[in-house]
Design an enzyme around this catalytic site. Structure first.
Site, PDB file in Angstrom:
ATOM      1  CG  ASP A   1      -4.357   4.191  -1.042  1.00  0.00           C
ATOM      2  OD1 ASP A   1      -4.675   3.973  -2.224  1.00  0.00           O
ATOM      3  OD2 ASP A   1      -4.140   3.284  -0.222  1.00  0.00           O
TER       4      ASP A   1
ATOM      5  CG  HIS B   1      -8.464   7.213 -10.233  1.00  0.00           C
ATOM      6  ND1 HIS B   1      -7.760   6.983  -9.079  1.00  0.00           N
ATOM      7  CD2 HIS B   1      -8.466   6.025 -10.914  1.00  0.00           C
ATOM      8  CE1 HIS B   1      -7.350   5.717  -9.057  1.00  0.00           C
ATOM      9  NE2 HIS B   1      -7.771   5.115 -10.153  1.00  0.00           N
TER      10      HIS B   1
ATOM     11  CG  LEU C   1       1.637  24.864  -0.570  1.00  0.00           C
ATOM     12  CD1 LEU C   1       1.936  24.281   0.808  1.00  0.00           C
ATOM     13  CD2 LEU C   1       0.247  24.426  -1.032  1.00  0.00           C
TER      14      LEU C   1
HETATM   15  C1  IPE Z   1       0.262   4.385  -3.112  1.00  0.00           C
HETATM   16  O1  IPE Z   1      -0.972   3.779  -3.204  1.00  0.00           O
HETATM   17  C2  IPE Z   1       0.537   5.224  -4.322  1.00  0.00           C
HETATM   18  C3  IPE Z   1      -0.303   6.403  -4.473  1.00  0.00           C
HETATM   19  C4  IPE Z   1      -1.270   6.779  -3.698  1.00  0.00           C
HETATM   20  C5  IPE Z   1       0.016   7.212  -5.593  1.00  0.00           C
HETATM   21  P1  IPE Z   1      -1.164   2.311  -3.806  1.00  0.00           P
HETATM   22  O2  IPE Z   1      -2.623   2.079  -3.815  1.00  0.00           O
HETATM   23  O3  IPE Z   1      -0.429   2.176  -5.065  1.00  0.00           O
HETATM   24  O4  IPE Z   1      -0.455   1.429  -2.688  1.00  0.00           O
HETATM   25  P2  IPE Z   1      -0.593  -0.117  -2.361  1.00  0.00           P
HETATM   26  O5  IPE Z   1      -0.438  -0.869  -3.645  1.00  0.00           O
HETATM   27  O6  IPE Z   1      -1.947  -0.306  -1.778  1.00  0.00           O
HETATM   28  O7  IPE Z   1       0.478  -0.387  -1.363  1.00  0.00           O
HETATM   29  C1  IPE Z   2      -5.021   6.147  -5.100  1.00  0.00           C
HETATM   30  O1  IPE Z   2      -6.179   5.395  -5.050  1.00  0.00           O
HETATM   31  C2  IPE Z   2      -4.676   6.601  -6.502  1.00  0.00           C
HETATM   32  C3  IPE Z   2      -3.444   6.007  -7.005  1.00  0.00           C
HETATM   33  C4  IPE Z   2      -2.734   5.064  -6.451  1.00  0.00           C
HETATM   34  C5  IPE Z   2      -2.952   6.520  -8.264  1.00  0.00           C
HETATM   35  P1  IPE Z   2      -6.222   3.874  -5.443  1.00  0.00           P
HETATM   36  O2  IPE Z   2      -6.529   3.759  -6.883  1.00  0.00           O
HETATM   37  O3  IPE Z   2      -4.993   3.165  -4.996  1.00  0.00           O
HETATM   38  O4  IPE Z   2      -7.466   3.386  -4.595  1.00  0.00           O
HETATM   39  P2  IPE Z   2      -7.620   2.004  -3.845  1.00  0.00           P
HETATM   40  O5  IPE Z   2      -6.440   1.870  -2.927  1.00  0.00           O
HETATM   41  O6  IPE Z   2      -7.646   0.943  -4.898  1.00  0.00           O
HETATM   42  O7  IPE Z   2      -8.899   2.149  -3.082  1.00  0.00           O
HETATM   43 MG    MG Z   3      -4.475   2.222  -3.298  1.00  0.00          MG
END
Ligand code: IPE
Ligand code: IPE
Ligand code: MG
Length: 260
Positions: free
Chosen positions: A34, A51, A145
């Site tokens: 995240d 990303h 792994l």
């Molecule tokens: C969790 O992150 C899902 C992934 C990292 C794939 P999100 O960014 O979707 O989670 P919330 O919405 O902040 O809880």
């Molecule tokens: C994690 O990063 C990637 C996915 C959930 C697919 P985010 O896109 O959720 O990044 P933030 O949380 O908005 O910073």
């Molecule tokens: Mg996120």
């Protein structure tokens, strides 16, 4: 081939890995990848850059986990709720996953990594499904792994699926209610053949599990950091493992009691 931590020319790796107790490694590490969006935002860049950078981090962390000798690494790449994002962001995430498989699968294979997927894979685009199947088949015999990628994964969806699998057997009279045990539920999850995670890592400063591995995390040790996923380095994985090795896991018992 990736260098092993104990390899002759791996002084850098030895330095960062040297404090780990290799007899007490977490067998299964789960990571919620995240903070990509916030990483990009901080730099005044579109979220897509975050990303892309996050995909690079995954490469490095898979390599580090393999070098350390972790048996299973589960990485949360896309949740069942992430479809709520703008279509162009969802498209990019799917493309990055597809590119990751295209670019990495041979190297992963050469390094004895077994690639698996959990989630509603049948709802993804057919071309991506084919790549996923191919990646799993190509690496199925590998013994290093296990890289378990959670894509279109939701803990609630996984439990709902398990309830349906079991209910169907009850309706067909293959099972009675008394046959339904915790072990049977476990066997009906995507992770049936994997141990539960010992360690969960969530970067980016949020303290929640966001529908990840709801059943499996019952006794997992959690490790949080403010660092966003694209800035997450092997050193942070090492730090999480060192902290894990200081924890006392009791599983509801008391100190130093053996599990019955
Ligand atoms: C969790 O992150 C899902 C992934 C990292 C794939 P999100 O960014 O979707 O989670 P919330 O919405 O902040 O809880
Ligand atoms: C994690 O990063 C990637 C996915 C959930 C697919 P985010 O896109 O959720 O990044 P933030 O949380 O908005 O910073
Ligand atoms: Mg996120």
């Amino acid at each position: 081939m990736w260098k092993k931590w104990f390899g002759k020319n791996s002084t850098t790796q030895q330095n960062i890995y040297c404090n780990i107790d290799f007899t007490r490694l977490p067998r299964h590490v789960a990571i919620i990848m995240d903070g990509n969006g916030r990483w990009a935002q901080k730099r005044g860049l579109p979220r897509t850059f975050g990303h892309r950078a996050g995909a690079e981090t995954l490469r490095d962390i898979v390599k580090a986990a393999s070098e350390i000798g972790i048996k299973v690494l589960t990485a949360y790449a896309f949740s069942t709720e992430n479809w709520r994002r703008p279509a162009d962001e969802v498209d990019l995430l799917m493309r990055l996953l597809s590119d990751y498989l295209d670019n990495e699968i041979d190297e992963l294979d050469q390094n004895n990594v077994q690639v698996k997927f959990i989630g509603k894979i049948d709802e993804l685009a057919k071309t991506l499904q084919n790549k996923i199947e191919k990646a799993q088949a190509q690496t199925a015999q590998n013994t290093g792994l296990i890289l378990n990628l959670a894509v279109n994964y939701g803990g609630r969806a996984e439990l709902t699926r398990a309830v349906k699998i079991i209910s169907e057997k009850v309706l067909n009279k293959e099972l009675t209610l008394e046959d339904i045990t915790e072990e049977m539920i476990e066997r009906s999850l995507y992770t049936a053949d994997l141990p539960a995670p010992d360690l969960l890592i969530r970067p980016s400063g949020d303290f929640r599990i966001s529908n990840f591995l709801l059943w499996q995390l019952a006794y997992t040790e959690f490790w949080f950091t403010d660092i966003n996923w694209p800035d997450f380095k092997p050193e942070h994985l090492v730090q999480a493992i060192l902290d894990f090795q200081q924890r006392e896991r009791r599983f509801g018992g008391i100190k130093n009691t053996k599990k019955r």
